[in-house]
Design an enzyme around this catalytic site. Structure first.
Site, PDB file in Angstrom:
ATOM      1  N   HIS A  80       0.870  -1.187   0.000  1.00  0.00           N
ATOM      2  CA  HIS A  80       0.000   0.000   0.000  1.00  0.00           C
ATOM      3  C   HIS A  80       0.909   1.240   0.000  1.00  0.00           C
ATOM      4  O   HIS A  80       0.767   2.156   0.803  1.00  0.00           O
ATOM      5  CB  HIS A  80      -0.898  -0.008   1.240  1.00  0.00           C
ATOM      6  CG  HIS A  80      -2.117   0.844   1.127  1.00  0.00           C
ATOM      7  ND1 HIS A  80      -3.212   0.492   0.379  1.00  0.00           N
ATOM      8  CD2 HIS A  80      -2.423   2.039   1.667  1.00  0.00           C
ATOM      9  CE1 HIS A  80      -4.138   1.430   0.484  1.00  0.00           C
ATOM     10  NE2 HIS A  80      -3.688   2.390   1.253  1.00  0.00           N
ATOM     11  N   THR A 140      -2.738   2.424  -4.620  1.00  0.00           N
ATOM     12  CA  THR A 140      -2.842   2.921  -3.249  1.00  0.00           C
ATOM     13  C   THR A 140      -3.685   4.191  -3.196  1.00  0.00           C
ATOM     14  O   THR A 140      -3.406   5.168  -3.898  1.00  0.00           O
ATOM     15  CB  THR A 140      -1.430   3.241  -2.710  1.00  0.00           C
ATOM     16  OG1 THR A 140      -0.614   2.083  -2.802  1.00  0.00           O
ATOM     17  CG2 THR A 140      -1.486   3.730  -1.271  1.00  0.00           C
ATOM     18  N   GLU A 141      -4.737   4.178  -2.355  1.00  0.00           N
ATOM     19  CA  GLU A 141      -5.607   5.344  -2.162  1.00  0.00           C
ATOM     20  C   GLU A 141      -6.132   5.921  -3.475  1.00  0.00           C
ATOM     21  O   GLU A 141      -6.342   7.123  -3.603  1.00  0.00           O
ATOM     22  CB  GLU A 141      -4.865   6.426  -1.363  1.00  0.00           C
ATOM     23  CG  GLU A 141      -4.297   5.943  -0.029  1.00  0.00           C
ATOM     24  CD  GLU A 141      -5.375   5.534   0.969  1.00  0.00           C
ATOM     25  OE1 GLU A 141      -6.491   6.052   0.872  1.00  0.00           O
ATOM     26  OE2 GLU A 141      -5.088   4.686   1.838  1.00  0.00           O
ATOM     27  N   LEU A 142      -6.323   5.039  -4.464  1.00  0.00           N
ATOM     28  CA  LEU A 142      -6.824   5.416  -5.797  1.00  0.00           C
ATOM     29  C   LEU A 142      -5.945   6.444  -6.505  1.00  0.00           C
ATOM     30  O   LEU A 142      -6.413   7.186  -7.380  1.00  0.00           O
ATOM     31  CB  LEU A 142      -8.270   5.939  -5.726  1.00  0.00           C
ATOM     32  CG  LEU A 142      -9.358   4.945  -5.312  1.00  0.00           C
ATOM     33  CD1 LEU A 142     -10.745   5.575  -5.493  1.00  0.00           C
ATOM     34  CD2 LEU A 142      -9.280   3.644  -6.078  1.00  0.00           C
ATOM     35  N   TRP A 153      -8.178   9.759  -3.626  1.00  0.00           N
ATOM     36  CA  TRP A 153      -9.545   9.909  -3.124  1.00  0.00           C
ATOM     37  C   TRP A 153      -9.589  10.537  -1.730  1.00  0.00           C
ATOM     38  O   TRP A 153     -10.620  10.503  -1.073  1.00  0.00           O
ATOM     39  CB  TRP A 153     -10.278   8.555  -3.133  1.00  0.00           C
ATOM     40  CG  TRP A 153      -9.800   7.493  -2.166  1.00  0.00           C
ATOM     41  CD1 TRP A 153      -8.688   7.510  -1.391  1.00  0.00           C
ATOM     42  CD2 TRP A 153     -10.481   6.262  -1.880  1.00  0.00           C
ATOM     43  NE1 TRP A 153      -8.597   6.361  -0.640  1.00  0.00           N
ATOM     44  CE2 TRP A 153      -9.701   5.566  -0.930  1.00  0.00           C
ATOM     45  CE3 TRP A 153     -11.652   5.662  -2.329  1.00  0.00           C
ATOM     46  CZ2 TRP A 153     -10.054   4.319  -0.409  1.00  0.00           C
ATOM     47  CZ3 TRP A 153     -11.992   4.418  -1.821  1.00  0.00           C
ATOM     48  CH2 TRP A 153     -11.209   3.761  -0.889  1.00  0.00           C
TER      49      TRP A 153
END
Length: 435
Positions: free
Chosen positions: A109, A145-147, A298
């Site tokens: 991530h 990771t985290e869009l 995001w």
């Protein structure tokens, strides 16, 4: 006919213990095992197990019409294996239904797509292998990771063989366009994109149990009515959120599980189906391409990467860890490789965030400066260990030469293996003919 694409993120980092300056060079174990176990077990009981049971029940009660996608980081999977193996078993049970799709992301991530392209590729391959090993499926769709997404990242993702990816439907990128369609990368038109619908996703993730919200309480009937009322041409509603929304961020007593169970019934009444990302990509054609010159995510109103790399503390830590990436790839010691994975989790940089000082968050530190000092102490020891094997006196040009030699040797060995297999087949064929 409208369809809903549910996607859930699952991630847990290996949190660091308090690591003092005087520990550098003396203590090479960096993790707070007690905290990691306590958090994993707590979230398992509140979220992972009850949410998985709920989704399994939804799949069965709907006659297989409910479908969902997950992206589970490698570090989360490792902690499940160590502390909550029953969660792995419950995901295997979900996999057996055929109604669950697993996506690939970076193993740790990490933020490697923003600073270490080669490391990014290796992490994605490692994560894909982990998913295939645990669940027997090979992911076809990518979720960073985290869009996090940009035009350059789409190039990397396409180069790894993916033809579909999830990202944020940020207003500053879409403008007047709707996120309720399939799009493509402006750089790689063959790479299809699904964009998060912020409004309907955040109705669940942020507003569901908010008593001051004008739409409180939110019922499944009302929610499906909103989705059904979207323009007829908008065929896909992407509901992307953290899995901890179910039972943790929105506790069980808020009614979130009952709400979720009722969705398939009211969706069926309004002619709305559920689809996995792969199904959406195969069923719907893209309507346009989007260009994202600077990375978006995001997180927060800005939908950028400032939550991880927005201040000098974060930028310095990120620079230091990326400086040694080529050396780490030359190391064969398993522990160093493992620590390298764990230290790259984006959480370590998020804890250094100064945007939300004073707000209650997920950080185990009192403030961003403690987070920075602790991480840099750990990183200093890690760099000490790496340099012990590949001294800093070795220039990057020499390292690149070594890496190229290793790569060429690997390709040569692979070519020889292929040639050997061909020869074996020829010999077998010849032996059969001579009989």
């Amino acid at each position: 006919m409208k369809t809903i694409c549910f996607y859930f993120q699952i991630h847990q980092p290996f949190r660091l213990k308090r690591y003092r300056f005087f520990d550098i060079g003396n203590d090479h174990y960096y993790y707070d095992d007690f905290q990691n176990e306590e958090i994993m077990r707590r979230i398992t009981e509140r979220c992972y197990l009850p949410a998985n049971r709920t989704i399994l029940e939804m799949i069965k009660s709907s006659g297989g019409k409910f479908k969902v996608a997950f992206s589970i980081s490698g570090t989360a999977l490792e902690q499940m294996e160590i502390y909550s193996p029953e969660v792995i078993d419950s995901f295997k049970e979900l996999t057996a239904t055929g109604n669950v799709e697993f996506l690939t992301e970076t193993y740790s991530h990490s933020l490697s797509s923003l600073g270490d392209p080669e490391g990014f590729k290796l992490q994605v391959k490692k994560h894909r292998d982990k998913i295939q090993m645990l669940f027997g499926v090979k992911p076809k769709v990518f979720r960073n990771t985290e869009l996090i997404y940009s035009d350059e990242i789409s190039e990397l993702v396409y180069g790894l063989g993916f033809r579909g990816m999830l990202t944020e439907g940020a207003k500053h990128i879409l403008g007047w366009k709707s996120p309720n369609y399939v799009y493509t990368s402006a750089y790689r038109p063959q790479l299809k994109l699904l964009l998060k619908n912020d409004r309907y996703s955040e109705d669940l993730s942020l507003r569901f149990s908010n008593y001051s919200w004008t739409e409180y309480p939110l019922t499944a009937d009302k929610y499906m009515s909103w989705i059904a009322a979207t323009p007829e041409s908008e065929q896909i509603i992407n509901l992307f959120m953290n899995y901890e929304v179910l039972g943790s961020l929105q506790p069980a007593e808020s009614g979130i599980f009952g709400f979720l169970k009722a969705l398939p019934r009211f969706a069926a009444e309004k002619g709305i189906s559920f689809s996995t990302p792969s199904e959406v990509f195969s069923l719907l054609k893209p309507v346009d391409s989007i260009s994202v010159p600077y990375p978006m995510s995001w997180v927060d109103e800005e939908k950028d990467c400032s939550s991880w790399l927005g201040n000098v503390l974060q930028q310095e830590a990120f620079r230091k860890i990326n400086e040694i990436s080529e050396r780490v790839r030359l190391v064969e010691e398993r522990r160093i490789k493992q620590d390298w994975d764990y230290l790259q989790s984006s959480d370590h940089f998020y804890y250094m965030n100064t945007k939300h000082v004073g707000e209650k968050g997920f950080s185990p530190y009192d403030n961003p400066y403690d987070a920075f000092n602790n991480y840099m102490n750990v990183l200093s020891d890690f760099i000490f260990r790496v340099n012990a094997q590949f001294p800093s006196s070795i220039e990057n040009e020499e390292l690149n030469s070594l890496l190229m030699t290793i790569k060429n040797q690997g390709e040569e060995i692979e070519a020889l293996h292929k040639e050997l297999e061909k020869t074996k087949k020829k010999l077998v064929k010849k032996a059969v003919t001579e009989r």
